[in-house]
Design a protein around this motif. Structure first.
Motif, PDB file in Angstrom:
ATOM      1  N   GLN A  69       0.824  -1.207   0.000  1.00  0.00           N
ATOM      2  CA  GLN A  69       0.000   0.000   0.000  1.00  0.00           C
ATOM      3  C   GLN A  69       0.860   1.258   0.000  1.00  0.00           C
ATOM      4  O   GLN A  69       0.589   2.197  -0.742  1.00  0.00           O
ATOM      5  N   ALA A  72       2.376   1.829  -3.396  1.00  0.00           N
ATOM      6  CA  ALA A  72       1.363   2.321  -4.343  1.00  0.00           C
ATOM      7  C   ALA A  72       1.024   3.784  -4.063  1.00  0.00           C
ATOM      8  O   ALA A  72       0.866   4.587  -4.995  1.00  0.00           O
ATOM      9  N   GLN A  73       0.916   4.154  -2.795  1.00  0.00           N
ATOM     10  CA  GLN A  73       0.616   5.540  -2.441  1.00  0.00           C
ATOM     11  C   GLN A  73       1.754   6.469  -2.849  1.00  0.00           C
ATOM     12  O   GLN A  73       1.517   7.560  -3.354  1.00  0.00           O
ATOM     13  N   LYS A  90      -8.495   8.280  -4.682  1.00  0.00           N
ATOM     14  CA  LYS A  90      -7.666   7.070  -4.722  1.00  0.00           C
ATOM     15  C   LYS A  90      -7.116   6.745  -3.343  1.00  0.00           C
ATOM     16  O   LYS A  90      -7.056   5.573  -2.954  1.00  0.00           O
ATOM     17  N   SER A  93      -9.774   5.165  -1.370  1.00  0.00           N
ATOM     18  CA  SER A  93      -9.927   3.782  -1.819  1.00  0.00           C
ATOM     19  C   SER A  93      -8.829   2.895  -1.236  1.00  0.00           C
ATOM     20  O   SER A  93      -9.090   1.775  -0.783  1.00  0.00           O
ATOM     21  N   PHE A  94      -7.584   3.391  -1.242  1.00  0.00           N
ATOM     22  CA  PHE A  94      -6.473   2.645  -0.639  1.00  0.00           C
ATOM     23  C   PHE A  94      -6.771   2.349   0.830  1.00  0.00           C
ATOM     24  O   PHE A  94      -6.559   1.247   1.308  1.00  0.00           O
ATOM     25  N   ARG A  95      -7.253   3.349   1.548  1.00  0.00           N
ATOM     26  CA  ARG A  95      -7.519   3.195   2.979  1.00  0.00           C
ATOM     27  C   ARG A  95      -8.628   2.172   3.224  1.00  0.00           C
ATOM     28  O   ARG A  95      -8.545   1.348   4.128  1.00  0.00           O
ATOM     29  N   LYS A  97      -9.491  -0.356   1.265  1.00  0.00           N
ATOM     30  CA  LYS A  97      -8.941  -1.685   0.970  1.00  0.00           C
ATOM     31  C   LYS A  97      -8.031  -2.149   2.100  1.00  0.00           C
ATOM     32  O   LYS A  97      -8.043  -3.315   2.489  1.00  0.00           O
ATOM     33  N   TYR A  98      -7.234  -1.219   2.617  1.00  0.00           N
ATOM     34  CA  TYR A  98      -6.320  -1.554   3.706  1.00  0.00           C
ATOM     35  C   TYR A  98      -7.104  -2.000   4.937  1.00  0.00           C
ATOM     36  O   TYR A  98      -6.771  -3.010   5.559  1.00  0.00           O
TER      37      TYR A  98
END
Length: 129
Positions: A69, A72-73, A90, A93-95, A97-98
């Motif tokens: 993660q 990617a960030q 985005k 969205s990352f958070r 999914k995490y």
């Protein structure tokens, strides 16, 4: 002539002090601002381990996913496409999914504690803004 020299010295001192203050403010960015993805992943595991008493398998899994993660960030920020709203979405969205992945690694008791911690962090963030 002496007065002119004194003024030049005072201006030089003022400019030096201003530059030092600006530099110090720049160095006081939020935690993690200048960390590598590996450092951020390690810090995340340490933070969660302290709060949730993780076992070794959980620490390893969280580190691996957190590193993915963070990488990617970092890539997202380095793109710098200029569309701030798109980057914010985005990151959101990352958070999400995490959080989903993290909850799949944690026990039910740890999930409850994690959610409480997240709620407290959110409240602190809201009170600062």
């Amino acid at each position: 002539m002496r007065m002119k020299n004194l003024m030049l010295v005072l201006v030089a001192i003022f400019l030096s002090a201003s530059a030092a203050i600006a530099q110090e403010r720049g160095n006081r960015q939020g935690p993690g601002q200048n960390r590598t993805p590996e450092e951020r992943a390690k810090a995340e595991v340490e933070r969660l381990n302290t709060a949730l008493s993780l076992d070794q398998s959980q620490r390893d899994s969280i580190y691996t996913y957190s590193l993915q993660q963070s990488t990617a960030q970092q890539a997202l920020f380095q793109q710098g496409d200029g569309d701030r709203d798109k980057r914010i979405e985005k990151m959101r969205s990352f958070r999400e999914k995490y959080d989903t992945k993290l909850k799949s690694i944690l026990t039910e008791e740890q999930i409850k504690k994690y959610e409480e911690i997240q709620k407290e962090r959110s409240q602190r963030r809201s009170s600062r803004n």
